[in-house]
Design a protein around this motif. Structure first.
Motif, mmCIF file in Angstrom:
data_model
loop_
_atom_site.group_PDB
_atom_site.id
_atom_site.type_symbol
_atom_site.label_atom_id
_atom_site.label_comp_id
_atom_site.label_asym_id
_atom_site.label_seq_id
_atom_site.Cartn_x
_atom_site.Cartn_y
_atom_site.Cartn_z
ATOM 1 N N PRO A 1 0.811 -1.219 0.000
ATOM 2 C CA PRO A 1 0.000 0.000 0.000
ATOM 3 C C PRO A 1 0.846 1.273 0.000
ATOM 4 O O PRO A 1 2.003 1.265 0.434
ATOM 5 C CB PRO A 1 -0.810 -0.115 1.299
ATOM 6 N N GLY A 2 0.230 2.339 -0.477
ATOM 7 C CA GLY A 2 0.908 3.630 -0.487
ATOM 8 C C GLY A 2 2.153 3.603 -1.350
ATOM 9 O O GLY A 2 2.170 3.009 -2.420
ATOM 10 N N ASP A 3 3.218 4.189 -0.867
ATOM 11 C CA ASP A 3 4.473 4.224 -1.618
ATOM 12 C C ASP A 3 5.517 3.290 -1.013
ATOM 13 O O ASP A 3 6.704 3.568 -1.021
ATOM 14 C CB ASP A 3 4.999 5.654 -1.702
ATOM 15 N N MET A 4 5.068 2.150 -0.488
ATOM 16 C CA MET A 4 5.976 1.199 0.168
ATOM 17 C C MET A 4 6.653 0.235 -0.801
ATOM 18 O O MET A 4 7.462 -0.579 -0.389
ATOM 19 C CB MET A 4 5.221 0.419 1.253
ATOM 20 N N GLY A 5 6.298 0.275 -2.081
ATOM 21 C CA GLY A 5 6.970 -0.548 -3.070
ATOM 22 C C GLY A 5 6.282 -1.869 -3.344
ATOM 23 O O GLY A 5 5.061 -1.976 -3.287
ATOM 24 N N HIS A 6 7.096 -2.882 -3.649
ATOM 25 C CA HIS A 6 6.609 -4.216 -4.004
ATOM 26 C C HIS A 6 7.406 -5.278 -3.265
ATOM 27 O O HIS A 6 8.536 -5.036 -2.848
ATOM 28 C CB HIS A 6 6.758 -4.460 -5.518
ATOM 29 N N TYR A 7 6.810 -6.472 -3.154
ATOM 30 C CA TYR A 7 7.533 -7.603 -2.599
ATOM 31 C C TYR A 7 7.205 -8.850 -3.387
ATOM 32 O O TYR A 7 6.251 -8.887 -4.167
ATOM 33 C CB TYR A 7 7.229 -7.790 -1.107
ATOM 34 N N ALA A 8 8.026 -9.874 -3.206
ATOM 35 C CA ALA A 8 7.824 -11.183 -3.845
ATOM 36 C C ALA A 8 8.550 -12.214 -2.992
ATOM 37 O O ALA A 8 9.365 -11.864 -2.131
ATOM 38 C CB ALA A 8 8.382 -11.173 -5.259
ATOM 39 N N HIS A 9 8.239 -13.485 -3.216
ATOM 40 C CA HIS A 9 8.937 -14.582 -2.538
ATOM 41 C C HIS A 9 9.582 -15.477 -3.580
ATOM 42 O O HIS A 9 8.974 -15.765 -4.616
ATOM 43 C CB HIS A 9 7.973 -15.445 -1.717
ATOM 44 N N ILE A 10 10.789 -15.926 -3.280
ATOM 45 C CA ILE A 10 11.468 -16.910 -4.127
ATOM 46 C C ILE A 10 11.809 -18.133 -3.285
ATOM 47 O O ILE A 10 11.851 -18.058 -2.063
ATOM 48 C CB ILE A 10 12.759 -16.338 -4.756
ATOM 49 N N ILE A 11 12.045 -19.246 -3.959
ATOM 50 C CA ILE A 11 12.629 -20.433 -3.329
ATOM 51 C C ILE A 11 14.051 -20.487 -3.860
ATOM 52 O O ILE A 11 14.275 -20.541 -5.067
ATOM 53 C CB ILE A 11 11.862 -21.730 -3.676
ATOM 54 N N ASP A 12 15.020 -20.441 -2.957
ATOM 55 C CA ASP A 12 16.420 -20.345 -3.367
ATOM 56 C C ASP A 12 16.998 -21.688 -3.787
ATOM 57 O O ASP A 12 16.292 -22.699 -3.836
ATOM 58 C CB ASP A 12 17.265 -19.681 -2.273
ATOM 59 N N SER A 13 18.281 -21.705 -4.084
ATOM 60 C CA SER A 13 18.962 -22.916 -4.554
ATOM 61 C C SER A 13 18.997 -24.007 -3.504
ATOM 62 O O SER A 13 19.222 -25.172 -3.822
ATOM 63 C CB SER A 13 20.395 -22.570 -4.973
ATOM 64 N N GLU A 14 18.745 -23.659 -2.238
ATOM 65 C CA GLU A 14 18.811 -24.627 -1.143
ATOM 66 C C GLU A 14 17.440 -25.087 -0.677
ATOM 67 O O GLU A 14 17.329 -25.989 0.138
ATOM 68 C CB GLU A 14 19.568 -24.013 0.044
ATOM 69 N N GLY A 15 16.366 -24.444 -1.165
ATOM 70 C CA GLY A 15 15.006 -24.798 -0.771
ATOM 71 C C GLY A 15 14.392 -23.850 0.255
ATOM 72 O O GLY A 15 13.318 -24.108 0.778
ATOM 73 N N ASN A 16 15.068 -22.730 0.557
ATOM 74 C CA ASN A 16 14.534 -21.726 1.486
ATOM 75 C C ASN A 16 13.580 -20.778 0.777
ATOM 76 O O ASN A 16 13.823 -20.387 -0.362
ATOM 77 C CB ASN A 16 15.674 -20.868 2.053
ATOM 78 N N ARG A 17 12.519 -20.379 1.460
ATOM 79 C CA ARG A 17 11.669 -19.295 0.978
ATOM 80 C C ARG A 17 12.271 -17.996 1.506
ATOM 81 O O ARG A 17 12.509 -17.845 2.696
ATOM 82 C CB ARG A 17 10.241 -19.439 1.496
ATOM 83 N N VAL A 18 12.518 -17.045 0.594
ATOM 84 C CA VAL A 18 13.115 -15.768 0.951
ATOM 85 C C VAL A 18 12.323 -14.676 0.256
ATOM 86 O O VAL A 18 11.923 -14.821 -0.904
ATOM 87 C CB VAL A 18 14.614 -15.713 0.516
ATOM 88 N N GLY A 19 12.066 -13.595 0.972
ATOM 89 C CA GLY A 19 11.343 -12.465 0.410
ATOM 90 C C GLY A 19 12.287 -11.478 -0.249
ATOM 91 O O GLY A 19 13.452 -11.341 0.152
ATOM 92 N N LEU A 20 11.784 -10.797 -1.262
ATOM 93 C CA LEU A 20 12.501 -9.697 -1.911
ATOM 94 C C LEU A 20 11.630 -8.461 -1.758
ATOM 95 O O LEU A 20 10.397 -8.542 -1.882
ATOM 96 C CB LEU A 20 12.730 -9.987 -3.396
ATOM 97 N N HIS A 21 12.245 -7.319 -1.498
ATOM 98 C CA HIS A 21 11.495 -6.062 -1.369
ATOM 99 C C HIS A 21 12.171 -4.989 -2.217
ATOM 100 O O HIS A 21 13.391 -4.835 -2.193
ATOM 101 C CB HIS A 21 11.463 -5.599 0.095
ATOM 102 N N ALA A 22 11.351 -4.272 -2.977
ATOM 103 C CA ALA A 22 11.820 -3.138 -3.767
ATOM 104 C C ALA A 22 11.045 -1.907 -3.350
ATOM 105 O O ALA A 22 9.810 -1.942 -3.299
ATOM 106 C CB ALA A 22 11.630 -3.405 -5.257
ATOM 107 N N ALA A 23 11.752 -0.850 -3.016
ATOM 108 C CA ALA A 23 11.104 0.389 -2.547
ATOM 109 C C ALA A 23 10.328 1.063 -3.664
ATOM 110 O O ALA A 23 10.578 0.896 -4.811
ATOM 111 C CB ALA A 23 12.163 1.330 -2.000
#
Length: 123
Positions: free
Chosen positions: A101-123
């Motif tokens: 919401p607002g001007d907080m940017g975007h986020y997404a989730h990836i599954i890395d090379s090891e099987g971890n779920r990690v979030g990405l955030h862009a302002a």
């Protein structure tokens, strides 16, 4: 009073070389390899005085997981490129680009090379 609730994070890996290469490609920067006693790790770039730091590490008591704690990595303002790099490096998208919401940017989730779920955030 503290300005950040988080000071450090550790992402588990089965293969430190593979995970370090994966994250280096996703964030577009090299990680620094360090040894702390018997533990080898790859540290994300950060300013020690001003920022939150973290690493990837291989240690018996941490196992990769896609259902545990969720860490978000900053990808500046280009989440689309970071998602593409994650896929090119062998990861997969678990949750696509989502507006905040607002001007907080975007986020997404990836599954890395090891099987971890990690979030990405862009302002």
């Amino acid at each position: 009073m503290q300005s950040n609730a988080i000071s450090w994070f550790e992402i588990p890996a089965n293969n430190l070389d593979r995970a370090s290469e994966f994250y280096g490609k996703v964030i577009g920067q090299s990680l620094v390899r360090e040894t702390m006693g018997p533990i080898e790790l790859a540290v994300f770039p950060f300013e020690r005085k001003a920022g939150i730091g973290g690493c990837i590490m291989t240690v018996d008591y941490l196992k990769p997981s896609d259902s545990g704690n969720l860490v978000y990595l900053s990808v500046e303002d280009d989440i689309d490129s970071a998602l593409a790099r994650a896929q090119q490096a062998g990861g997969r998208i678990a949750l696509g680009k989502t507006a905040l919401p607002g001007d907080m940017g975007h986020y997404a989730h990836i599954i890395d090379s090891e099987g971890n779920r990690v979030g990405l955030h862009a302002a």
